[in-house]
Structure formats: structure tokens, C-alpha cells
Design a protein around this motif. Structure first.
Motif, PDB file in Angstrom:
ATOM      1  N   PRO A 133      67.846  17.441 -27.150  1.00  0.00           N
ATOM      2  CA  PRO A 133      68.792  17.126 -26.088  1.00  0.00           C
ATOM      3  C   PRO A 133      68.638  15.721 -25.499  1.00  0.00           C
ATOM      4  O   PRO A 133      69.122  15.469 -24.402  1.00  0.00           O
ATOM      5  N   ILE A 134      67.963  14.815 -26.185  1.00  0.00           N
ATOM      6  CA  ILE A 134      67.704  13.494 -25.616  1.00  0.00           C
ATOM      7  C   ILE A 134      68.995  12.794 -25.184  1.00  0.00           C
ATOM      8  O   ILE A 134      69.105  12.365 -24.029  1.00  0.00           O
ATOM      9  N   PRO A 135      70.017  12.649 -26.047  1.00  0.00           N
ATOM     10  CA  PRO A 135      71.243  11.980 -25.606  1.00  0.00           C
ATOM     11  C   PRO A 135      71.985  12.749 -24.507  1.00  0.00           C
ATOM     12  O   PRO A 135      72.575  12.138 -23.613  1.00  0.00           O
TER      13      PRO A 135
ATOM     14  N   LEU B  46      76.828   5.132 -26.031  1.00  0.00           N
ATOM     15  CA  LEU B  46      77.044   6.401 -25.346  1.00  0.00           C
ATOM     16  C   LEU B  46      77.690   6.157 -23.985  1.00  0.00           C
ATOM     17  O   LEU B  46      78.622   6.855 -23.596  1.00  0.00           O
ATOM     18  N   ARG B  47      77.222   5.138 -23.270  1.00  0.00           N
ATOM     19  CA  ARG B  47      77.817   4.813 -21.973  1.00  0.00           C
ATOM     20  C   ARG B  47      79.291   4.446 -22.133  1.00  0.00           C
ATOM     21  O   ARG B  47      80.140   4.824 -21.327  1.00  0.00           O
TER      22      ARG B  47
ATOM     23  N   GLU C 296      97.024  24.384 -30.581  1.00  0.00           N
ATOM     24  CA  GLU C 296      97.302  22.961 -30.599  1.00  0.00           C
ATOM     25  C   GLU C 296      96.571  22.255 -29.450  1.00  0.00           C
ATOM     26  O   GLU C 296      96.060  21.158 -29.646  1.00  0.00           O
ATOM     27  N   GLN C 297      96.568  22.897 -28.276  1.00  0.00           N
ATOM     28  CA  GLN C 297      95.879  22.290 -27.136  1.00  0.00           C
ATOM     29  C   GLN C 297      94.385  22.160 -27.400  1.00  0.00           C
ATOM     30  O   GLN C 297      93.785  21.136 -27.078  1.00  0.00           O
ATOM     31  N   ALA C 298      93.791  23.199 -27.960  1.00  0.00           N
ATOM     32  CA  ALA C 298      92.363  23.174 -28.255  1.00  0.00           C
ATOM     33  C   ALA C 298      92.049  22.092 -29.281  1.00  0.00           C
ATOM     34  O   ALA C 298      91.040  21.384 -29.149  1.00  0.00           O
ATOM     35  N   GLN C 299      92.879  21.951 -30.291  1.00  0.00           N
ATOM     36  CA  GLN C 299      92.657  20.915 -31.287  1.00  0.00           C
ATOM     37  C   GLN C 299      92.778  19.524 -30.675  1.00  0.00           C
ATOM     38  O   GLN C 299      91.985  18.632 -30.989  1.00  0.00           O
ATOM     39  N   ALA C 300      93.748  19.338 -29.794  1.00  0.00           N
ATOM     40  CA  ALA C 300      93.926  18.042 -29.134  1.00  0.00           C
ATOM     41  C   ALA C 300      92.727  17.718 -28.251  1.00  0.00           C
ATOM     42  O   ALA C 300      92.233  16.578 -28.252  1.00  0.00           O
ATOM     43  N   LEU C 301      92.233  18.714 -27.519  1.00  0.00           N
ATOM     44  CA  LEU C 301      91.067  18.505 -26.669  1.00  0.00           C
ATOM     45  C   LEU C 301      89.832  18.206 -27.516  1.00  0.00           C
ATOM     46  O   LEU C 301      89.064  17.292 -27.209  1.00  0.00           O
ATOM     47  N   ASN C 302      89.647  18.951 -28.584  1.00  0.00           N
ATOM     48  CA  ASN C 302      88.516  18.697 -29.474  1.00  0.00           C
ATOM     49  C   ASN C 302      88.592  17.295 -30.063  1.00  0.00           C
ATOM     50  O   ASN C 302      87.586  16.588 -30.127  1.00  0.00           O
ATOM     51  N   GLN C 303      89.765  16.878 -30.469  1.00  0.00           N
ATOM     52  CA  GLN C 303      89.942  15.538 -31.042  1.00  0.00           C
ATOM     53  C   GLN C 303      89.622  14.466 -30.003  1.00  0.00           C
ATOM     54  O   GLN C 303      88.985  13.469 -30.320  1.00  0.00           O
ATOM     55  N   ALA C 304      90.056  14.681 -28.765  1.00  0.00           N
ATOM     56  CA  ALA C 304      89.779  13.713 -27.699  1.00  0.00           C
ATOM     57  C   ALA C 304      88.284  13.617 -27.405  1.00  0.00           C
ATOM     58  O   ALA C 304      87.785  12.552 -27.048  1.00  0.00           O
ATOM     59  N   LEU C 305      87.563  14.732 -27.558  1.00  0.00           N
ATOM     60  CA  LEU C 305      86.129  14.758 -27.278  1.00  0.00           C
ATOM     61  C   LEU C 305      85.256  14.408 -28.481  1.00  0.00           C
ATOM     62  O   LEU C 305      84.034  14.287 -28.350  1.00  0.00           O
ATOM     63  N   MET C 306      85.841  14.228 -29.649  1.00  0.00           N
ATOM     64  CA  MET C 306      85.061  13.959 -30.857  1.00  0.00           C
ATOM     65  C   MET C 306      84.147  12.737 -30.724  1.00  0.00           C
ATOM     66  O   MET C 306      82.987  12.791 -31.163  1.00  0.00           O
ATOM     67  N   PRO C 307      84.588  11.622 -30.118  1.00  0.00           N
ATOM     68  CA  PRO C 307      83.646  10.502 -29.951  1.00  0.00           C
ATOM     69  C   PRO C 307      82.418  10.887 -29.115  1.00  0.00           C
ATOM     70  O   PRO C 307      81.304  10.451 -29.405  1.00  0.00           O
TER      71      PRO C 307
ATOM     72  N   LYS D 224      80.055  13.033 -31.313  1.00  0.00           N
ATOM     73  CA  LYS D 224      79.298  12.183 -32.234  1.00  0.00           C
ATOM     74  C   LYS D 224      78.212  11.400 -31.499  1.00  0.00           C
ATOM     75  O   LYS D 224      77.095  11.274 -31.989  1.00  0.00           O
ATOM     76  N   ALA D 225      78.543  10.871 -30.316  1.00  0.00           N
ATOM     77  CA  ALA D 225      77.583  10.073 -29.551  1.00  0.00           C
ATOM     78  C   ALA D 225      76.409  10.914 -29.061  1.00  0.00           C
ATOM     79  O   ALA D 225      75.297  10.404 -28.914  1.00  0.00           O
ATOM     80  N   LEU D 226      76.624  12.184 -28.809  1.00  0.00           N
ATOM     81  CA  LEU D 226      75.559  13.043 -28.296  1.00  0.00           C
ATOM     82  C   LEU D 226      74.584  13.501 -29.377  1.00  0.00           C
ATOM     83  O   LEU D 226      73.580  14.137 -29.072  1.00  0.00           O
TER      84      LEU D 226
END
Length: 65
Positions: A23-25, A55-56, A1-12, A15-17
Motif C-alpha cells: 500500500p505504499i502509493p 501520482l500527485r 455504461e456509467q460504471a465503464q465511464a467511471l472506471n475509464q476516468a479512474l484508470m490513470p 495505474k499510478a497506485l
């Protein structure tokens, strides 16, 4: 559950990267975070100007800049 929550928080960030060829972004984000110089070697090119602010914004929301 923790890993899923962290992944969800980092999803934006995930996507932005991947708005341009990696590796430009990633390199631009590292520069924005003060972790590397702005210069990059050919054949890489700088991150397109219209993609920088979104991205910023993601980096700011995650308190990385």
C-alpha cells in the motif's frame, strides 16, 4: 455504461497506485490528500521520490488534492 465511464476516468489513478508495492502509493496518496499522517511502519518504506510527482499530478487532475 456509467460504471465503464467511471472506471475509464479512474484508470490513470489505478495505474499510478500500483507503481510500487501496495500500500505504499496508496498511503502516500492519502497523505497528499490530507487524510493521514506521513509516517508509516516498517517494513514499508516511503514512496520513491521520482514516483511522487506523477501520482500527485493524477490526484490533481482528478481534483483530489
Amino acid at each position: 455504461e456509467q460504471a465503464q465511464a467511471l472506471n475509464q476516468a479512474l484508470m490513470p489513478l489505478h495505474k499510478a497506485l500500483f507503481v510500487e508495492s501496495n500500500p505504499i502509493p496508496v498511503k502516500w496518496a492519502l497523505h497528499a490528500m490530507g487524510l493521514m499522517d506521513a509516517g508509516i511502519r516498517l517494513p514499508l518504506t516511503p514512496l520513491a521520490e521520482p514516483l511522487r510527482e506523477p501520482l500527485r499530478k493524477v490526484l490533481s487532475q482528478l481534483k483530489l488534492v
